[in-house]
Scaffold this active site. Structure first.
Site, PDB file in Angstrom:
ATOM      1  N   LYS A  91       0.845  -1.214   0.000  1.00 14.28           N
ATOM      2  CA  LYS A  91       0.000   0.000   0.000  1.00 14.28           C
ATOM      3  C   LYS A  91       0.869   1.249   0.000  1.00 14.28           C
ATOM      4  O   LYS A  91       0.684   2.148  -0.813  1.00 14.28           O
ATOM      5  CB  LYS A  91      -0.908   0.001   1.235  1.00 14.28           C
ATOM      6  CG  LYS A  91      -1.570   1.362   1.490  1.00 14.28           C
ATOM      7  CD  LYS A  91      -2.467   1.354   2.704  1.00 14.28           C
ATOM      8  CE  LYS A  91      -1.809   1.669   4.010  1.00 14.28           C
ATOM      9  NZ  LYS A  91      -1.546   3.091   4.288  1.00 14.28           N
ATOM     10  N   ASN A  92       1.818   1.293   0.924  1.00 14.00           N
ATOM     11  CA  ASN A  92       2.564   2.535   1.109  1.00 14.00           C
ATOM     12  C   ASN A  92       3.577   2.816  -0.002  1.00 14.00           C
ATOM     13  O   ASN A  92       4.134   3.907  -0.073  1.00 14.00           O
ATOM     14  CB  ASN A  92       3.230   2.556   2.490  1.00 14.00           C
ATOM     15  CG  ASN A  92       2.181   2.727   3.578  1.00 14.00           C
ATOM     16  OD1 ASN A  92       1.029   3.059   3.289  1.00 14.00           O
ATOM     17  ND2 ASN A  92       2.567   2.480   4.822  1.00 14.00           N
TER      18      ASN A  92
ATOM     19  N   CYS B 126      -5.279   7.776   9.286  1.00 15.07           N
ATOM     20  CA  CYS B 126      -5.599   7.163  10.577  1.00 15.07           C
ATOM     21  C   CYS B 126      -5.241   8.111  11.714  1.00 15.07           C
ATOM     22  O   CYS B 126      -4.238   8.820  11.648  1.00 15.07           O
ATOM     23  CB  CYS B 126      -4.839   5.854  10.738  1.00 15.07           C
ATOM     24  SG  CYS B 126      -5.551   4.498   9.808  1.00 15.07           S
TER      25      CYS B 126
ATOM     26  N   ARG C 187      -0.110  14.476  13.340  1.00 11.85           N
ATOM     27  CA  ARG C 187       0.253  14.385  11.922  1.00 11.85           C
ATOM     28  C   ARG C 187       0.186  15.727  11.177  1.00 11.85           C
ATOM     29  O   ARG C 187      -0.570  15.879  10.206  1.00 11.85           O
ATOM     30  CB  ARG C 187      -0.594  13.322  11.216  1.00 11.85           C
ATOM     31  CG  ARG C 187      -0.588  11.982  11.941  1.00 11.85           C
ATOM     32  CD  ARG C 187      -1.286  10.906  11.184  1.00 11.85           C
ATOM     33  NE  ARG C 187      -0.426  10.242  10.218  1.00 11.85           N
ATOM     34  CZ  ARG C 187      -0.823   9.270   9.405  1.00 11.85           C
ATOM     35  NH1 ARG C 187      -2.051   8.862   9.432  1.00 11.85           N
ATOM     36  NH2 ARG C 187       0.021   8.717   8.569  1.00 11.85           N
TER      37      ARG C 187
ATOM     38  N   ASP D 258       4.473   0.827  12.116  1.00  8.37           N
ATOM     39  CA  ASP D 258       3.269   0.148  11.604  1.00  8.37           C
ATOM     40  C   ASP D 258       3.125  -1.264  12.172  1.00  8.37           C
ATOM     41  O   ASP D 258       2.027  -1.831  12.167  1.00  8.37           O
ATOM     42  CB  ASP D 258       3.300   0.073  10.070  1.00  8.37           C
ATOM     43  CG  ASP D 258       3.151   1.444   9.438  1.00  8.37           C
ATOM     44  OD1 ASP D 258       2.844   2.394  10.163  1.00  8.37           O
ATOM     45  OD2 ASP D 258       3.363   1.556   8.217  1.00  8.37           O
TER      46      ASP D 258
ATOM     47  N   ARG E 103      -8.336  -0.535   4.381  1.00 11.84           N
ATOM     48  CA  ARG E 103      -7.432   0.472   3.796  1.00 11.84           C
ATOM     49  C   ARG E 103      -6.117  -0.159   3.385  1.00 11.84           C
ATOM     50  O   ARG E 103      -5.447   0.340   2.479  1.00 11.84           O
ATOM     51  CB  ARG E 103      -7.082   1.544   4.834  1.00 11.84           C
ATOM     52  CG  ARG E 103      -8.215   2.334   5.348  1.00 11.84           C
ATOM     53  CD  ARG E 103      -7.666   3.330   6.311  1.00 11.84           C
ATOM     54  NE  ARG E 103      -7.007   4.358   5.532  1.00 11.84           N
ATOM     55  CZ  ARG E 103      -7.037   5.622   5.844  1.00 11.84           C
ATOM     56  NH1 ARG E 103      -7.650   6.011   6.923  1.00 11.84           N
ATOM     57  NH2 ARG E 103      -6.440   6.505   5.091  1.00 11.84           N
TER      58      ARG E 103
HETATM   59  C1  EPZ Z   1       3.934   7.113   6.486  1.00  9.62           C
HETATM   60  O1  EPZ Z   1       3.108   8.110   7.063  1.00  9.62           O
HETATM   61  C2  EPZ Z   1       3.075   5.875   6.324  1.00  9.62           C
HETATM   62  N1  EPZ Z   1       1.943   6.197   5.462  1.00  9.62           N
HETATM   63  C3  EPZ Z   1       2.581   5.402   7.684  1.00  9.62           C
HETATM   64  O2  EPZ Z   1       1.872   4.189   7.490  1.00  9.62           O
HETATM   65  C4  EPZ Z   1       3.784   5.117   8.575  1.00  9.62           C
HETATM   66  O3  EPZ Z   1       3.320   4.795   9.869  1.00  9.62           O
HETATM   67  C5  EPZ Z   1       4.674   6.364   8.644  1.00  9.62           C
HETATM   68  O4  EPZ Z   1       5.037   6.802   7.310  1.00  9.62           O
HETATM   69  C6  EPZ Z   1       5.963   6.130   9.423  1.00  9.62           C
HETATM   70  O5  EPZ Z   1       6.661   5.048   8.877  1.00  9.62           O
HETATM   71  C7  EPZ Z   1       2.066   6.085   4.149  1.00  9.62           C
HETATM   72  O6  EPZ Z   1       3.120   5.788   3.612  1.00  9.62           O
HETATM   73  C8  EPZ Z   1       0.855   6.342   3.348  1.00  9.62           C
HETATM   74  P1  EPZ Z   1       5.814  10.560   8.560  1.00  9.62           P
HETATM   75  P2  EPZ Z   1       3.575   9.636   7.082  1.00  9.62           P
HETATM   76  O7  EPZ Z   1       5.690  11.819   7.812  1.00  9.62           O
HETATM   77  O8  EPZ Z   1       4.281   9.930   5.825  1.00  9.62           O
HETATM   78  C9  EPZ Z   1       5.772  13.842  12.083  1.00  9.62           C
HETATM   79  C10 EPZ Z   1       0.077   2.688   7.789  1.00  9.62           C
HETATM   80  O9  EPZ Z   1      -0.411   2.120   8.795  1.00  9.62           O
HETATM   81  N2  EPZ Z   1       5.601  14.870  11.038  1.00  9.62           N
HETATM   82  O10 EPZ Z   1       7.082   9.771   8.417  1.00  9.62           O
HETATM   83  O11 EPZ Z   1       2.391  10.435   7.447  1.00  9.62           O
HETATM   84  C11 EPZ Z   1       4.529  12.975  12.228  1.00  9.62           C
HETATM   85  O12 EPZ Z   1       3.540  13.598  12.993  1.00  9.62           O
HETATM   86  C12 EPZ Z   1       0.473   4.142   7.840  1.00  9.62           C
HETATM   87  O13 EPZ Z   1       0.214   2.128   6.698  1.00  9.62           O
HETATM   88  C13 EPZ Z   1       5.584  16.205  11.386  1.00  9.62           C
HETATM   89  O14 EPZ Z   1       5.714  16.580  12.573  1.00  9.62           O
HETATM   90  O15 EPZ Z   1       4.604   9.604   8.298  1.00  9.62           O
HETATM   91  C14 EPZ Z   1       5.107  11.738  12.853  1.00  9.62           C
HETATM   92  O16 EPZ Z   1       5.238  11.932  14.232  1.00  9.62           O
HETATM   93  C15 EPZ Z   1       0.017   4.845   9.051  1.00  9.62           C
HETATM   94  N3  EPZ Z   1       5.404  17.135  10.414  1.00  9.62           N
HETATM   95  C16 EPZ Z   1       6.479  11.625  12.211  1.00  9.62           C
HETATM   96  O17 EPZ Z   1       6.775  12.936  11.718  1.00  9.62           O
HETATM   97  C17 EPZ Z   1       5.263  16.773   9.097  1.00  9.62           C
HETATM   98  O18 EPZ Z   1       5.107  17.688   8.251  1.00  9.62           O
HETATM   99  C18 EPZ Z   1       6.583  10.611  11.077  1.00  9.62           C
HETATM  100  O19 EPZ Z   1       5.595  10.900  10.099  1.00  9.62           O
HETATM  101  C19 EPZ Z   1       5.277  15.425   8.750  1.00  9.62           C
HETATM  102  C20 EPZ Z   1       5.462  14.472   9.741  1.00  9.62           C
END
Ligand code: EPZ
Length: 421
Positions: free
Chosen positions: A22-23, A116, A121, A310, A402
């Site tokens: 998916k990701n 989710c 986020r 995850d 999802r």
């Molecule tokens: C991706 O989410 C994945 N989603 C998530 O998978 C996964 O848990 C996550 O990466 C971490 O590996 C997809 O690929 C679609 P991040 P993403 O930006 O990109 C903070 C699943 O279950 N942050 O790496 O949203 C954020 O709040 C899903 O398949 C900011 O503060 O994750 C978090 O604490 C859920 N500001 C951390 O960084 C920003 O602008 C990591 O988030 C962006 C992120």
């Protein structure tokens, strides 16, 4: 609303081919916008999130067609650059459209993304990076109106304070056809990001990923990208979910089309917990319970190559069957223990304080009526229900749908008594 009904404690046994990731498929589907023509994405999973991504592509003027495991995306006639608030709210990945639309149309109107509820986020890293690439961002409430200043997006040196997956993807999409070179320092290097880079390279992009203690990605802008046929990587989180469910039932499974290297950390943990693991021919993994499950001491979620957030809920569900105590430390998302009260309904012994969660395994969980609170939290409930004695029911299935393609059919093939009704 339909529920999953699971008759627990049935030993799972057999072999399965793992679905596409998916990701990886979401950013790759979005990246097709950077090409003009027909892309064929093989092993593209049929999930709520890929369906919603196709809805957005269609509204923007692209044509999408599913042919068995492949999705065909024709981006020749893309004309739109605005995505409605409703469609943006269907998933987190919708924010990745920003980089791709800006590269193709020089202007984009989007809204804050959904996804989710596992933490606040925010999208501040995305916005800051795009601004560094010469993009003007006007935010009015939840609406973002973004415009490229001048003729083209400008390459830039961008340092990420945290290796955010989505931000790294957005920068890559904005940078592949930008003027000059973009360097992302402290970049996320999850296998799904490498898969996105491999797709883009097949289309003609110039990208170099450097993995060391300061991971970086260098993108040299090119004039144009060409569409291509690409096979999406297998889903490492789905593979680990199946392994965990099989282990919870003391069964055995051969998973086909899965790269052991994507699961390094997880296979080590499963092995430590008492699973015998053998890998064959580079992309087949066999797992069997060797001895009674025992707890690993500590599991801390970290960006890749660390243990993936995850999988935290899923391995937590398995740890509830393992002798001893496991400490889970969630460092990525501040609200990713919402599955705990649901796991407790199976009789699991769990204590939570802030970002730390401690499970004390017991040999037998009992059946329960539970609700998925998010995607992976929902998958954790399936693992618990498979291992528990009695008939369990799980509601809120759209969360699970999802990320898992026809999940009941997959487990049915392994001999599970599982129904959706
Ligand atoms: C991706 O989410 C994945 N989603 C998530 O998978 C996964 O848990 C996550 O990466 C971490 O590996 C997809 O690929 C679609 P991040 P993403 O930006 O990109 C903070 C699943 O279950 N942050 O790496 O949203 C954020 O709040 C899903 O398949 C900011 O503060 O994750 C978090 O604490 C859920 N500001 C951390 O960084 C920003 O602008 C990591 O988030 C962006 C992120």
């Amino acid at each position: 609303m339909k529920k999953l009904v699971i008759y627990g404690s049935k030993k799972l046994k057999g072999e399965l081919t793992v679905q596409g990731s998916k990701n990886a498929s979401l950013p790759i589907l979005i990246a097709t916008i950077l090409t003009k023509g027909e892309n064929i994405l093989k092993r593209c999973p049929n999930l709520n999130d890929t369906i919603n991504t196709c809805k957005i592509l269609t509204i923007l003027g692209c044509k999408t067609k599913r042919q068995e495991n492949s999705l065909i995306v024709d981006t020749t006639n893309l004309y739109g650059n605005e995505i409605s608030k409703h469609l943006m709210s269907t998933m987190r990945s919708s924010i990745i459209f920003l980089g791709a639309l800006l590269a193709r149309c020089k202007e984009a109107i989007v809204y804050l993304p959904g996804g989710c509820d596992i933490g606040t986020r925010p999208i501040n890293f995305h916005i800051s990076a795009l601004k560094q690439m010469g993009i003007q961002v006007k935010k009015t409430g939840e609406k973002l109106h973004c415009k490229v200043k001048g003729e083209k997006i400008k390459g830039a040196n961008i340092f990420l304070s945290f290796p955010s997956v989505g931000t790294t993807e957005n920068i890559i999409l904005a940078a592949v056809t930008a003027e000059g070179t973009t360097n992302i320092f402290n970049a996320a290097i999850e296998p799904e990001i490498e898969d996105l880079c491999n797709y883009l390279k097949k289309c003609g992009a110039k990208i170099k990923v450097t993995k060391n203690n300061k991971n970086s990605i260098s993108i040299e802008g090119v004039e144009k990208l060409n569409p291509c046929t690409y096979k999406i990587m297998p889903d490492r989180i789905v593979a680990a979910t199946i392994f965990s469910a099989v282990a919870a039932t003391k069964g055995e499974v051969l998973l086909k089309s899965i790269k052991p290297i994507h699961l390094n950390h997880t296979l080590k943990i499963l092995n430590e917990m008492g699973c015998l693991i053998k890998t064959y021919d580079d992309d087949n993994i066999f797992l069997k319970i060797k001895k009674p499950l025992k707890a690993v001491k500590e599991i801390k979620t970290m960006p890749h190559p660390g243990f993936p957030t995850d999988l935290q809920p899923i391995i937590m569900a398995l740890s509830c069957f393992a002798k001893g105590t496991t400490i889970f430390i969630e460092t990525i998302f501040e609200n990713r223990f919402r599955h705990v009260p649901e796991l407790e309904k199976f009789g699991a012994i769990i204590k939570v304080k802030n970002r730390i969660c401690v499970t004390k395994g017991i040999a037998n969980l009992h059946s329960a009526n539970v609700c998925a609170t998010d995607l992976r939290g929902g998958a954790a409930l399936i693992v618990a229900a498979m291992g528990a004695h009695g008939i369990s029911k799980i509601c809120n299935l759209p969360y699970i749908d999802r990320g898992y393609e026809k999940i009941e059919e997959q487990f049915f093939k392994l001999g599970a008594n599982i129904f959706r009704k």
